[in-house]
Write a protein that holds these residues in place. Structure first.
Motif, PDB file in Angstrom:
ATOM      1  N   LYS A  27     -18.321  14.383 -43.558  1.00  0.00           N
ATOM      2  CA  LYS A  27     -18.523  13.787 -42.244  1.00  0.00           C
ATOM      3  C   LYS A  27     -17.177  13.500 -41.568  1.00  0.00           C
ATOM      4  CE  LYS A  27     -21.235  10.150 -40.224  1.00  0.00           C
ATOM      5  NZ  LYS A  27     -21.997   8.946 -40.473  1.00  0.00           N
ATOM      6  N   LEU A  28     -16.278  12.910 -42.365  1.00  0.00           N
ATOM      7  CA  LEU A  28     -14.965  12.574 -41.813  1.00  0.00           C
ATOM      8  C   LEU A  28     -14.200  13.815 -41.383  1.00  0.00           C
ATOM      9  CD1 LEU A  28     -13.633   9.723 -44.120  1.00  0.00           C
ATOM     10  CD2 LEU A  28     -14.243   9.576 -41.717  1.00  0.00           C
ATOM     11  N   LEU A  29     -14.292  14.850 -42.226  1.00  0.00           N
ATOM     12  CA  LEU A  29     -13.554  16.066 -41.909  1.00  0.00           C
ATOM     13  C   LEU A  29     -14.096  16.705 -40.649  1.00  0.00           C
ATOM     14  CD1 LEU A  29     -12.911  17.757 -45.359  1.00  0.00           C
ATOM     15  CD2 LEU A  29     -11.412  16.315 -44.004  1.00  0.00           C
ATOM     16  N   LYS A  30     -15.447  16.622 -40.513  1.00  0.00           N
ATOM     17  CA  LYS A  30     -16.079  17.222 -39.341  1.00  0.00           C
ATOM     18  C   LYS A  30     -15.624  16.483 -38.081  1.00  0.00           C
ATOM     19  CE  LYS A  30     -20.518  17.747 -38.143  1.00  0.00           C
ATOM     20  NZ  LYS A  30     -21.906  17.479 -38.481  1.00  0.00           N
ATOM     21  N   ARG A  31     -15.626  15.149 -38.197  1.00  0.00           N
ATOM     22  CA  ARG A  31     -15.245  14.333 -37.049  1.00  0.00           C
ATOM     23  C   ARG A  31     -13.739  14.453 -36.792  1.00  0.00           C
ATOM     24  NH1 ARG A  31     -16.331   8.269 -37.961  1.00  0.00           N
ATOM     25  NH2 ARG A  31     -18.503   8.802 -37.625  1.00  0.00           N
ATOM     26  N   GLY A  32     -12.989  14.554 -37.872  1.00  0.00           N
ATOM     27  CA  GLY A  32     -11.537  14.642 -37.754  1.00  0.00           C
ATOM     28  C   GLY A  32     -10.902  13.272 -37.663  1.00  0.00           C
ATOM     29  N   PHE A  33      -9.615  13.244 -37.634  1.00  0.00           N
ATOM     30  CA  PHE A  33      -8.891  11.988 -37.573  1.00  0.00           C
ATOM     31  C   PHE A  33      -8.227  11.850 -36.223  1.00  0.00           C
ATOM     32  CE2 PHE A  33      -9.171  13.229 -41.933  1.00  0.00           C
ATOM     33  CZ  PHE A  33      -9.510  12.052 -42.584  1.00  0.00           C
ATOM     34  N   GLN A  34      -8.117  10.606 -35.819  1.00  0.00           N
ATOM     35  CA  GLN A  34      -7.440  10.320 -34.559  1.00  0.00           C
ATOM     36  C   GLN A  34      -6.187   9.538 -34.887  1.00  0.00           C
ATOM     37  OE1 GLN A  34      -8.728  10.726 -31.073  1.00  0.00           O
ATOM     38  NE2 GLN A  34      -6.553  10.314 -30.741  1.00  0.00           N
ATOM     39  N   PHE A  35      -5.063   9.997 -34.416  1.00  0.00           N
ATOM     40  CA  PHE A  35      -3.809   9.294 -34.689  1.00  0.00           C
ATOM     41  C   PHE A  35      -3.032   9.153 -33.391  1.00  0.00           C
ATOM     42  CE2 PHE A  35       0.577   9.358 -36.763  1.00  0.00           C
ATOM     43  CZ  PHE A  35       0.474   8.059 -37.240  1.00  0.00           C
ATOM     44  N   ASN A  36      -2.725   7.913 -33.048  1.00  0.00           N
ATOM     45  CA  ASN A  36      -2.070   7.651 -31.764  1.00  0.00           C
ATOM     46  C   ASN A  36      -0.678   7.066 -31.968  1.00  0.00           C
ATOM     47  OD1 ASN A  36      -4.588   8.334 -30.574  1.00  0.00           O
ATOM     48  ND2 ASN A  36      -5.291   6.244 -30.907  1.00  0.00           N
ATOM     49  N   VAL A  37       0.292   7.729 -31.413  1.00  0.00           N
ATOM     50  CA  VAL A  37       1.685   7.308 -31.582  1.00  0.00           C
ATOM     51  C   VAL A  37       2.304   7.035 -30.225  1.00  0.00           C
ATOM     52  CG1 VAL A  37       3.941   7.995 -32.485  1.00  0.00           C
ATOM     53  CG2 VAL A  37       1.879   8.885 -33.552  1.00  0.00           C
ATOM     54  N   ILE A  38       3.106   5.981 -30.162  1.00  0.00           N
ATOM     55  CA  ILE A  38       3.845   5.735 -28.916  1.00  0.00           C
ATOM     56  C   ILE A  38       5.342   5.824 -29.238  1.00  0.00           C
ATOM     57  CG2 ILE A  38       4.060   3.198 -29.107  1.00  0.00           C
ATOM     58  CD1 ILE A  38       3.253   3.077 -26.104  1.00  0.00           C
ATOM     59  N   VAL A  39       6.098   6.395 -28.331  1.00  0.00           N
ATOM     60  CA  VAL A  39       7.554   6.449 -28.550  1.00  0.00           C
ATOM     61  C   VAL A  39       8.243   5.579 -27.506  1.00  0.00           C
ATOM     62  CG1 VAL A  39       7.744   8.654 -29.736  1.00  0.00           C
ATOM     63  CG2 VAL A  39       7.647   8.649 -27.272  1.00  0.00           C
ATOM     64  N   VAL A  40       9.164   4.749 -27.986  1.00  0.00           N
ATOM     65  CA  VAL A  40       9.821   3.787 -27.112  1.00  0.00           C
ATOM     66  C   VAL A  40      11.331   3.858 -27.305  1.00  0.00           C
ATOM     67  CG1 VAL A  40      10.067   1.308 -26.588  1.00  0.00           C
ATOM     68  CG2 VAL A  40       7.825   2.218 -27.200  1.00  0.00           C
ATOM     69  N   GLY A  41      12.054   3.793 -26.226  1.00  0.00           N
ATOM     70  CA  GLY A  41      13.521   3.772 -26.310  1.00  0.00           C
ATOM     71  C   GLY A  41      14.140   4.253 -25.020  1.00  0.00           C
ATOM     72  N   HIS A 138     -19.886   6.104 -32.715  1.00  0.00           N
ATOM     73  CA  HIS A 138     -18.478   6.325 -32.982  1.00  0.00           C
ATOM     74  C   HIS A 138     -17.663   6.009 -31.738  1.00  0.00           C
ATOM     75  CE1 HIS A 138     -14.800   7.955 -34.384  1.00  0.00           C
ATOM     76  NE2 HIS A 138     -14.747   8.831 -33.404  1.00  0.00           N
ATOM     77  N   ILE A 139     -16.771   5.049 -31.866  1.00  0.00           N
ATOM     78  CA  ILE A 139     -15.973   4.651 -30.709  1.00  0.00           C
ATOM     79  C   ILE A 139     -14.694   5.473 -30.664  1.00  0.00           C
ATOM     80  CG2 ILE A 139     -14.759   2.744 -29.602  1.00  0.00           C
ATOM     81  CD1 ILE A 139     -16.654   0.821 -30.967  1.00  0.00           C
ATOM     82  N   GLN A 140     -14.461   6.022 -29.507  1.00  0.00           N
ATOM     83  CA  GLN A 140     -13.214   6.762 -29.300  1.00  0.00           C
ATOM     84  C   GLN A 140     -12.046   5.797 -29.455  1.00  0.00           C
ATOM     85  OE1 GLN A 140     -12.851   9.998 -28.462  1.00  0.00           O
ATOM     86  NE2 GLN A 140     -10.669   9.950 -27.979  1.00  0.00           N
ATOM     87  N   ASP A 141     -11.153   6.101 -30.352  1.00  0.00           N
ATOM     88  CA  ASP A 141     -10.084   5.154 -30.672  1.00  0.00           C
ATOM     89  C   ASP A 141      -8.775   5.525 -29.986  1.00  0.00           C
ATOM     90  OD1 ASP A 141      -8.594   3.193 -31.783  1.00  0.00           O
ATOM     91  OD2 ASP A 141      -8.763   3.877 -33.865  1.00  0.00           O
ATOM     92  N   THR A 142      -8.364   4.674 -29.061  1.00  0.00           N
ATOM     93  CA  THR A 142      -7.076   4.941 -28.410  1.00  0.00           C
ATOM     94  C   THR A 142      -6.030   3.906 -28.826  1.00  0.00           C
ATOM     95  OG1 THR A 142      -7.659   3.625 -26.472  1.00  0.00           O
ATOM     96  CG2 THR A 142      -8.155   5.980 -26.358  1.00  0.00           C
ATOM     97  N   ARG A 143      -6.408   3.055 -29.793  1.00  0.00           N
ATOM     98  CA  ARG A 143      -5.454   2.031 -30.229  1.00  0.00           C
ATOM     99  C   ARG A 143      -4.215   2.714 -30.838  1.00  0.00           C
ATOM    100  NH1 ARG A 143      -9.585  -1.152 -33.966  1.00  0.00           N
ATOM    101  NH2 ARG A 143      -9.912   1.018 -34.558  1.00  0.00           N
ATOM    102  N   ILE A 144      -3.057   2.150 -30.533  1.00  0.00           N
ATOM    103  CA  ILE A 144      -1.808   2.779 -31.002  1.00  0.00           C
ATOM    104  C   ILE A 144      -1.572   2.429 -32.472  1.00  0.00           C
ATOM    105  CG2 ILE A 144       0.686   2.919 -30.675  1.00  0.00           C
ATOM    106  CD1 ILE A 144      -0.855   4.121 -28.354  1.00  0.00           C
ATOM    107  N   HIS A 145      -1.456   3.465 -33.285  1.00  0.00           N
ATOM    108  CA  HIS A 145      -1.303   3.243 -34.724  1.00  0.00           C
ATOM    109  C   HIS A 145       0.148   3.116 -35.160  1.00  0.00           C
ATOM    110  CE1 HIS A 145      -5.247   5.512 -34.415  1.00  0.00           C
ATOM    111  NE2 HIS A 145      -5.557   4.294 -34.769  1.00  0.00           N
ATOM    112  N   CYS A 146       1.031   3.657 -34.345  1.00  0.00           N
ATOM    113  CA  CYS A 146       2.436   3.619 -34.751  1.00  0.00           C
ATOM    114  C   CYS A 146       3.341   3.687 -33.524  1.00  0.00           C
ATOM    115  CB  CYS A 146       2.723   4.800 -35.667  1.00  0.00           C
ATOM    116  SG  CYS A 146       4.423   4.875 -36.193  1.00  0.00           S
ATOM    117  N   CYS A 147       4.377   2.873 -33.549  1.00  0.00           N
ATOM    118  CA  CYS A 147       5.358   2.905 -32.464  1.00  0.00           C
ATOM    119  C   CYS A 147       6.696   3.313 -33.048  1.00  0.00           C
ATOM    120  CB  CYS A 147       5.451   1.515 -31.842  1.00  0.00           C
ATOM    121  SG  CYS A 147       6.866   1.317 -30.760  1.00  0.00           S
TER     122      CYS A 147
END
Ligand SMILES: Nc1nc2c(ncn2[C@@H]2O[C@H](COP(=O)(O)OP(=O)(O)O)[C@@H](O)[C@H]2O)c(=O)[nH]1
Ligand SMILES: [Mg+2]
Length: 317
Positions: A27-41, A138-147
């Motif tokens: 199920k997870l593979l079908k849905r895939g993973f969401q990874f959100n990164v922000i770059v700052v500088g 399933h909620i679309q996740d736009t939360r930033i996981h890494c900065c």
């Protein structure tokens, strides 16, 4: 009882719940993973270049263009770029949020506010969806996981603005500091600079990712220690391929030689990439949900409760 009969009973009583891991995986593979990164500088520190180097394809044109015939523009607003990467049948949906360089102005007061606001807005949007009565499964996740926080390779120390911004950011998101354009420092300068930055982070009481929790087992604690000993990653980015010993590699060619981005003796690009896309991908996502989002959520819900409690008494007056 004959051994064969025991085997048969075992076979018949097999319920099959051990396939749950495969079911979840499927199920997870079908849905895939969401990874959100922000770059700052600051502008020009190589943010767009590094992101493109990490994720191999041209996600963000480092001159801020999406197509070669568009006029060159600088990043002036916060905007995410989406990209799907598929590796061995696993889908990774990647959102890269490029931010306008800040700290470039004479008056930099509160110039980090839009970035913090952007991160909080994603938490807020997620909470709203979560609270909706008939919420999506399933909620679309736009939360930033890494900065990824880019530090100027001055070789001296952090600038006051770095201290302020990293502190503010660390309260809402997993911050991973990197020394930009590390090819401009000698080996000794780089080591001394890294050491200095670590001391300053401690001095200013800036607690960065990874966080140890009680649930961590020995292996995870050890892994976190190795990450801590590497932070800040001293990185070099390049979108160009150069030939070294007859093989094409990503690198920067100078008058005096070639910096091979993927050579661990030259810089810590490979370590950063492994950290982001292999060893800590899941943990960055989980920490965002369990620590940063949870803190935001409980604050918001408390405020909401206080509002509703205050209302009847206000009406009675
Ligand atoms: N020496 C060196 N130059 C770099 C590095 N990364 C990017 N650059 C160059 O720095 C300039 C600005 O890069 P860019 O990615 O647009 O910076 P951004 O404004 O932070 O997104 C470009 O000319 C890049 O080729 C690096 O690691 N080392
Ligand atoms: Mg850029």
């Amino acid at each position: 009882m004959a051994a064969a009969a025991v085997e048969e009973i075992r076979a018949n009583s097999y319920v099959g719940f051990d396939t749950i891991t495969q079911q979840i995986e499927h199920k997870l593979l079908k849905r895939g993973f969401q990874f959100n990164v922000i770059v700052v500088g600051q502008t020009g520190l190589g943010k767009s270049t590094l992101i493109n180097t990490i994720f191999a394809s041209h996600l963000i044109d480092s001159k801020g263009r999406m197509a070669p015939d568009e006029p060159v523009r600088q990043t002036t607003e916060i905007h995410p770029v989406s990209h799907v990467i598929v590796e061995n049948g696993v889908r990774l949906r990647l959102n890269i949020v490029d931010t306008p360089g800040y700290g470039d102005q004479i008056n930099n007061e509160n110039c980090w506010d839009p970035i913090i606001k952007y991160i909080k807005d994603q938490h807020s949007a997620y909470l709203r969806k979560e609270l909706t009565a008939q919420r999506d499964r399933h909620i679309q996740d736009t939360r930033i996981h890494c900065c990824l926080y880019f530090i100027n390779p001055t070789g001296h120390s952090l600038r006051p603005i770095d201290v302020i911004v990293m502190k503010k950011l660390s309260e809402v998101v997993n911050v991973v500091p990197v020394i930009a354009k590390a090819d401009s420092l000698t080996v000794e300068e780089r080591d001394a600079f890294k050491q200095r930055i670590r001391e300053e982070l401690v001095y200013h009481n800036i607690r960065l990712y990874p966080f140890d929790t009680e649930e961590n087992d020995e292996e995870e604690i050890e892994l976190n220690e190795t990450i801590r000993s590497m932070i800040p990653f001293a990185v070099v980015g390049s979108e160009r391929t150069v030939i070294v010993d007859g093989k094409p590699v990503r690198g920067r060619k100078n008058r005096w030689g070639v910096v091979n981005v993927e050579d661990e003796r030259h810089c810590e690009f490979v370590q950063l990439r492994n950290f982001l896309t292999r060893s800590h991908l899941q943990d960055l996502i989980e920490t965002t949900a369990q620590i940063h989002y949870e803190a935001f959520r409980s604050k918001q819900l408390l405020a909401l409760k206080e509002q509703t409690n205050a209302r009847p008494s206000a009406a009675a007056q």
